[in-house]
Design an enzyme around this catalytic site. Structure first.
Site, mmCIF file in Angstrom:
data_model
loop_
_atom_site.group_PDB
_atom_site.id
_atom_site.type_symbol
_atom_site.label_atom_id
_atom_site.label_comp_id
_atom_site.label_asym_id
_atom_site.label_seq_id
_atom_site.Cartn_x
_atom_site.Cartn_y
_atom_site.Cartn_z
ATOM 1 N N HIS A 69 -14.708 76.198 -7.586
ATOM 2 C CA HIS A 69 -15.177 75.434 -8.734
ATOM 3 C C HIS A 69 -16.709 74.964 -8.295
ATOM 4 O O HIS A 69 -16.632 74.976 -7.046
ATOM 5 C CB HIS A 69 -14.397 74.096 -9.166
ATOM 6 C CG HIS A 69 -13.210 74.405 -9.921
ATOM 7 N ND1 HIS A 69 -12.422 73.629 -10.758
ATOM 8 C CD2 HIS A 69 -12.606 75.775 -10.109
ATOM 9 C CE1 HIS A 69 -11.400 74.043 -11.131
ATOM 10 N NE2 HIS A 69 -11.278 75.421 -10.994
ATOM 11 N N GLU A 71 -18.215 72.091 -8.168
ATOM 12 C CA GLU A 71 -18.412 70.691 -7.508
ATOM 13 C C GLU A 71 -17.903 70.967 -6.241
ATOM 14 O O GLU A 71 -18.378 70.564 -5.172
ATOM 15 C CB GLU A 71 -17.502 69.636 -8.420
ATOM 16 C CG GLU A 71 -17.915 69.499 -9.747
ATOM 17 C CD GLU A 71 -17.086 70.113 -10.613
ATOM 18 O OE1 GLU A 71 -16.939 71.408 -10.465
ATOM 19 O OE2 GLU A 71 -16.750 69.498 -11.772
ATOM 20 N N CYS A 97 -12.711 68.492 -12.675
ATOM 21 C CA CYS A 97 -11.311 68.617 -13.213
ATOM 22 C C CYS A 97 -10.480 67.783 -12.632
ATOM 23 O O CYS A 97 -10.836 67.163 -11.404
ATOM 24 C CB CYS A 97 -10.868 70.124 -12.872
ATOM 25 S SG CYS A 97 -11.095 70.454 -10.990
ATOM 26 N N CYS A 107 -11.466 68.879 -8.516
ATOM 27 C CA CYS A 107 -12.906 68.364 -7.987
ATOM 28 C C CYS A 107 -12.779 66.828 -8.034
ATOM 29 O O CYS A 107 -13.732 66.278 -7.315
ATOM 30 C CB CYS A 107 -13.579 69.017 -8.958
ATOM 31 S SG CYS A 107 -13.731 70.914 -8.606
#
Ligand SMILES: [Zn+2]
Length: 165
Positions: A69, A71, A97, A107
Site C-alpha cells: 500500500h 502509505e 486503510c 496503514c
C-alpha cells in the site's frame, strides 16, 4: 524519485488545509498514477513531509510488491527513530486503510505506530474492496485528519476503471 517532486513549503496547522497542503496532496495524487494496474486494489500515492516542509518519503501502491500500500511503502523508507516524525504530516490520495486482507497491519495502524500526528487525505475509502474507517481510527488515536474533498475527484479519476459509478 524524491528529487522529482517540487517543494510546497511547510505543512499546515493542525486542522486546516493550506496552499502547501494542497500542493503536497497533489504530489500524492500524482504518485498514484505510477501504480502498476490492479483489478483488486486502488491506486494510491502518499508522501510524508516534515513540519518544516522537508520531504521525508514517498510511496505508491504496489511500488515494490503486489501487496504494497502507498502509505506502507512510504513509511517503510523512514527511520522509526527520526525525531521529525512526530511533527510530520502524511498526505495520501485515499483514506488510509483500517482493514486489509493481504497483510496483518493496516496503514492506519502503521501511521499510529510511526508516531505521526497529522494526516491529510483527498478521498474517503469507498466500500469496494474493504470497509473504510481508517480516518476514524486515526482520529480516535488523537491524530488530526484533514480532508481536502475538492481534490477527491482527481484521486478517484485514477481509479475510474475500478468504480461502477
Ligand atoms: Zn493501506
Amino acid at each position: 524519485m524524491a528529487e522529482a517532486l517540487s517543494g510546497h513549503g511547510a505543512t499546515g496547522p493542525a486542522g486546516e488545509a493550506t496552499a502547501a497542503d494542497r500542493g503536497w496532496l497533489g504530489e500524492a495524487i500524482g504518485l498514484s498514477r505510477r501504480c502498476p494496474p490492479s483489478a483488486t486494489a486502488f491506486a494510491v500515492g502518499a508522501v510524508v513531509v516534515a513540519g518544516d516542509g522537508s520531504l521525508l518519503a514517498t510511496g505508491y501502491s504496489r511500488e515494490g510488491s503486489p501487496y504494497d500500500h502507498a502509505e506502507e511503502a512510504a513509511l517503510a523508507k523512514l527511520d522509526p527513530a527520526d525525531p521529525r516524525l512526530g511533527g510530520a504530516t502524511l498526505y495520501s490520495s485515499l483514506e488510509p486503510c483500517r482493514f486489509r486482507a493481504s497483510r496483518p497491519r493496516s496503514c492506519a495502524d502503521l501511521i499510529i505506530g510511526a508516531g505521526l500526528r497529522r494526516v491529510v487525505i483527498a478521498w474517503r475509502e469507498p466500500p469496494v474492496f474493504a470497509p473504510g474507517g481508517g480516518a476514524a481510527l486515526l482520529a480516535s488515536a488523537g491524530i488530526t485528519v484533514v480532508e481536502i474533498a475538492d481534490l477527491a475527484p482527481q484521486a478517484r479519476a485514477v481509479n475510474a476503471g475500478l468504480l461502477r459509478e
